[in-house]
Design an enzyme around this catalytic site. Sequence first.
Site, short mmCIF file in Angstrom:
data_model
loop_
_atom_site.label_atom_id
_atom_site.label_comp_id
_atom_site.label_asym_id
_atom_site.label_seq_id
_atom_site.Cartn_x
_atom_site.Cartn_y
_atom_site.Cartn_z
N GLY A 31 4.70 2.65 -9.04
CA GLY A 31 3.59 2.72 -9.99
C GLY A 31 2.91 1.38 -10.18
O GLY A 31 3.05 0.47 -9.37
N LEU A 33 -0.25 0.88 -9.81
CA LEU A 33 -0.86 0.89 -8.48
C LEU A 33 -2.04 -0.07 -8.38
O LEU A 33 -2.81 -0.26 -9.32
CB LEU A 33 -1.31 2.30 -8.13
CG LEU A 33 -0.20 3.36 -8.14
CD1 LEU A 33 -0.77 4.72 -7.73
CD2 LEU A 33 0.95 2.97 -7.22
N HIS A 34 -2.18 -0.66 -7.18
CA HIS A 34 -3.28 -1.58 -6.89
C HIS A 34 -3.84 -1.24 -5.50
O HIS A 34 -3.41 -0.26 -4.88
CB HIS A 34 -2.81 -3.03 -6.97
CG HIS A 34 -1.55 -3.31 -6.19
ND1 HIS A 34 -1.48 -3.21 -4.82
CD2 HIS A 34 -0.30 -3.68 -6.59
CE1 HIS A 34 -0.27 -3.52 -4.40
NE2 HIS A 34 0.47 -3.79 -5.46
N GLY A 36 -3.37 -2.46 -2.68
CA GLY A 36 -2.37 -2.40 -1.61
C GLY A 36 -1.78 -1.01 -1.48
O GLY A 36 -1.68 -0.46 -0.38
N HIS A 37 -1.41 -0.42 -2.62
CA HIS A 37 -0.90 0.96 -2.59
C HIS A 37 -1.96 1.93 -2.06
O HIS A 37 -1.65 2.84 -1.29
CB HIS A 37 -0.50 1.40 -4.00
CG HIS A 37 0.63 0.63 -4.60
ND1 HIS A 37 0.45 -0.23 -5.66
CD2 HIS A 37 1.95 0.59 -4.30
CE1 HIS A 37 1.62 -0.76 -5.99
NE2 HIS A 37 2.54 -0.29 -5.18
N GLU A 148 3.74 -4.35 4.24
CA GLU A 148 4.48 -5.45 4.86
C GLU A 148 4.72 -6.63 3.93
O GLU A 148 5.43 -7.56 4.31
CB GLU A 148 3.75 -5.92 6.12
CG GLU A 148 3.92 -4.98 7.30
CD GLU A 148 3.46 -5.58 8.61
OE1 GLU A 148 2.49 -6.38 8.58
OE2 GLU A 148 4.05 -5.26 9.65
N GLN A 153 12.31 -5.25 3.26
CA GLN A 153 12.59 -3.89 2.82
C GLN A 153 12.31 -2.88 3.93
O GLN A 153 13.06 -1.90 4.10
CB GLN A 153 11.74 -3.55 1.60
CG GLN A 153 11.88 -2.11 1.13
CD GLN A 153 11.09 -1.83 -0.12
OE1 GLN A 153 11.58 -2.02 -1.22
NE2 GLN A 153 9.85 -1.39 0.04
N LEU A 184 -1.34 -8.86 -3.13
CA LEU A 184 -1.36 -7.93 -4.25
C LEU A 184 0.06 -7.49 -4.59
O LEU A 184 0.85 -7.16 -3.72
CB LEU A 184 -2.22 -6.72 -3.91
CG LEU A 184 -3.73 -6.96 -3.82
CD1 LEU A 184 -4.45 -5.66 -3.49
CD2 LEU A 184 -4.26 -7.53 -5.12
N ARG A 187 3.43 -7.04 -10.06
CA ARG A 187 3.90 -8.09 -10.96
C ARG A 187 2.81 -9.11 -11.30
O ARG A 187 2.97 -9.89 -12.23
CB ARG A 187 5.10 -8.81 -10.34
CG ARG A 187 6.38 -7.98 -10.33
CD ARG A 187 7.56 -8.80 -9.80
NE ARG A 187 8.83 -8.14 -10.07
CZ ARG A 187 9.42 -7.29 -9.25
NH1 ARG A 187 8.82 -6.97 -8.12
NH2 ARG A 187 10.58 -6.74 -9.56
#
Length: 281
Positions: A31, A33-34, A36-37, A148, A153, A184, A187
Site C-alpha cells: 500500500g 502506492l506511488h 513506482g507501484h 528493482e 528481495q 520512489l 517511506r
Amino acid sequence: MEIFNTVASLKNFVAHARAERKTIGLVPTMGALHRGHISLIHRAVAECDICVASVFVNPTQFNDKRDLECYPRTPEADAAVLAEAGCHAVFMPSVEEVYPEPDTRVFDLGSVAEVMEGKHRPGHFNGVAQVVSKLFMMVEPDKAYFGEKDFQQIAVIRSMVNLLGLPVTIVACPIIREEDGLALSSRNVRLGSEERAIAPSIARILGQSRTLRPAHTPEAVTRWVTESLNALPHLQVEYFEIVDGNSLQRIDNWQDTDHAVGCITVYCGEVRLIDNIKYED
C-alpha cells in the site's frame, strides 16, 4: 475493479478467470502506492489478461515493531489509484485473514537471503517468503511483478519459487525515480523537509561512482560512496556492497562478474532508504 477482503472471494474470482483461460498477473504491495507501484500495474495490465494487486502490510517481515507501526496506510486512496491504473481486482485482507494461525514455516532461501538486508534485518526475508508464497497459492499467477528498488528481495523470491517449484515467472521492473533522482518509496512521505532535500544525494553519489570503476577496485568505490554520503547532513550509511547481481556475493574485482550491482541502505534521519545501481558496461 473488484475489491476482495477474504481469501475465499479472491479464490472464487481467480477460479472464474482460469475457467475462461485468462492469464493472471499479480502485483503484491504494502500500500501507500506511488508511481513506482503504478508502473508495475501498467506492466501487468499490458502483459496479462487480468491484473490482481494486493495491499497488505505484512507484519511477519518487520523486525522493528516501530517501523511496522509507522508504515503508512492509505487503503481508500490506494483503491482509487489502482482502479484508475486499470487494475482488475485488489485483495485487501486483514492480518487475521492472511494468518488465521501463526505461520511457523522457515524457508531455506540460500545465501541470497543471508547478506545485506538479511544480515541487518533478521527474519525479514523469511516473512517476505511467508506472505508472497501465500499470495502465490491464492492467486496462482502466471507472472508476478516486483520493482528493482528491492533488488535483493527479487533474488530471494526467485529462490523461494525454485524451492517450492511454483509455476510463476518473476518479472523485475525498473526503479522509478523522482525528477531529482530519489527512488520512489512509500517511506519517503516520512522525510522532513531538510531530509527530503538531501535524500537525492544517494542516487547522485551512486551515479558518480560509476565513473570511478575504470581506475578503482570495488573496495575503493565502496569506501568512496560510504564516506561521501556519511559526510552529508542527516545521512548515515548502514551498508553499501558491490555484489554479483545473481549470487549477491561481494566481488573483489570487476572481472569477477559481468553483472555488478551496488546495493545500499542509508538512514536519512530516522527513515531507512534503499537503492541500487548497476555497474554494467
